[in-house]
Design an enzyme around this catalytic site. Structure first.
Site, PDB file in Angstrom:
ATOM      1  N   LYS A 162     -10.944  -1.581   6.736  1.00 32.71           N
ATOM      2  CA  LYS A 162     -10.281  -1.479   7.771  1.00 32.71           C
ATOM      3  C   LYS A 162     -10.821  -0.368   9.033  1.00 32.71           C
ATOM      4  O   LYS A 162     -11.248   0.353   8.892  1.00 32.71           O
ATOM      5  CB  LYS A 162      -8.986  -0.495   6.747  1.00 32.71           C
ATOM      6  CG  LYS A 162      -8.346   0.050   7.779  1.00 32.71           C
ATOM      7  CD  LYS A 162      -7.522   1.481   6.312  1.00 32.71           C
ATOM      8  CE  LYS A 162      -7.007   1.875   7.344  1.00 32.71           C
ATOM      9  NZ  LYS A 162      -5.898   3.198   5.823  1.00 32.71           N
ATOM     10  N   GLU A 213       0.889  -1.077  -0.134  1.00 33.06           N
ATOM     11  CA  GLU A 213      -0.011  -0.151   0.118  1.00 33.06           C
ATOM     12  C   GLU A 213       1.473   1.367  -0.018  1.00 33.06           C
ATOM     13  O   GLU A 213       1.364   1.839   1.448  1.00 33.06           O
ATOM     14  CB  GLU A 213      -0.675  -0.116   1.127  1.00 33.06           C
ATOM     15  CG  GLU A 213      -0.984   1.028   1.714  1.00 33.06           C
ATOM     16  CD  GLU A 213      -2.740   1.392   2.357  1.00 33.06           C
ATOM     17  OE1 GLU A 213      -2.772   2.271   3.151  1.00 33.06           O
ATOM     18  OE2 GLU A 213      -2.457  -0.065   3.659  1.00 33.06           O
ATOM     19  N   THR A 242      -5.123   5.988   1.839  1.00 33.79           N
ATOM     20  CA  THR A 242      -5.646   7.343   2.229  1.00 33.79           C
ATOM     21  C   THR A 242      -5.962   8.567   1.111  1.00 33.79           C
ATOM     22  O   THR A 242      -5.908   8.895   0.898  1.00 33.79           O
ATOM     23  CB  THR A 242      -3.967   8.309   3.015  1.00 33.79           C
ATOM     24  OG1 THR A 242      -3.256   7.369   3.869  1.00 33.79           O
ATOM     25  CG2 THR A 242      -4.405   9.561   3.327  1.00 33.79           C
TER      26      THR A 242
END
Length: 206
Positions: free
Chosen positions: A126, A35, A67
């Site tokens: 998440k 990621e 993000t």
């Protein structure tokens, strides 16, 4: 695949070149999914460069972007070659892009309601920031979300990964503390042997 990998590295780098170097080292160590994050300057270029790479077994790298909180970021990430998107909190606008473009989206949440909503939307969530609630929280979530893909992230150290996996994490997001020595890093992503002594393919079970 994430279940088999167990650890999802989350890279926040100073520039695109550093992100490419770190990703290359992870792929050489046996990692396949990495990621990158929109907090890295030049992150879109880093995604394009790393999405073309292969892991140590010759498989295409799976480069995700974390993000991601806006429509523009989501479209830019997918245009750059991202294999999946991750947000730190509920992001309906990102979810809409993922649905429109048939992309994998792992939506962030903190409360049981937020996490359940993310799971209902895409089957995956998440948990962030995970260190604030601990593995016991995840164990309770598993009681009501037994089939969900759940990835706790935020403030978790590598030594704590087994405890989170035992609590029901599909994989654990790690933003820091991974070893820099190639041999030690390879140990992090080595296949887990099952009780019969053979490699345990957790991905096949899912």
């Amino acid at each position: 695949m994430l279940a088999a990998q167990r650890v999802l590295p989350v890279l926040r780098n100073t520039d695109a070149d550093e992100a490419v170097r770190d990703t290359t080292a992870l792929l050489a160590a046996g990692c396949r999914a990495v990621e990158l994050t929109t907090s890295t300057p030049g992150w879109a270029a880093a995604v394009t460069r790393t999405a073309a790479l292969r892991d140590v077994h010759g498989r295409p790298a799976l480069i995700g972007v974390g993000t991601v909180t806006t429509t523009a970021q989501a479209d830019t990430a997918l245009d750059a070659g991202a294999a999946f998107l991750i947000s730190p909190y509920p992001a309906p606008e990102v979810r809409a892009v993922a649905v429109r473009r048939e992309a994998l989206f792992i939506e962030g949440g903190f409360t049981p309601g937020e996490i359940a909503a993310a799971v209902r939307a895409a089957g995956a969530a998440k948990v962030f920031p995970a260190h604030a609630v601990g593995p016991g929280f995840l164990r309770s979530l598993r009681a009501v979300l037994p089939a969900a893909v759940i990835i706790p992230t935020g403030g978790i150290r590598p030594a704590e990964v087994p405890e989170w996996l035992a609590a029901g994490a599909t994989a654990v997001g790690i933003g820091g503390g991974l070893p820099t020595d190639p041999a030690e890093l390879a140990d992090v992503f080595a296949p887990v042997a099952d009780a019969s002594g053979g490699p345990h393919d957790a991905a096949a079970e899912r």
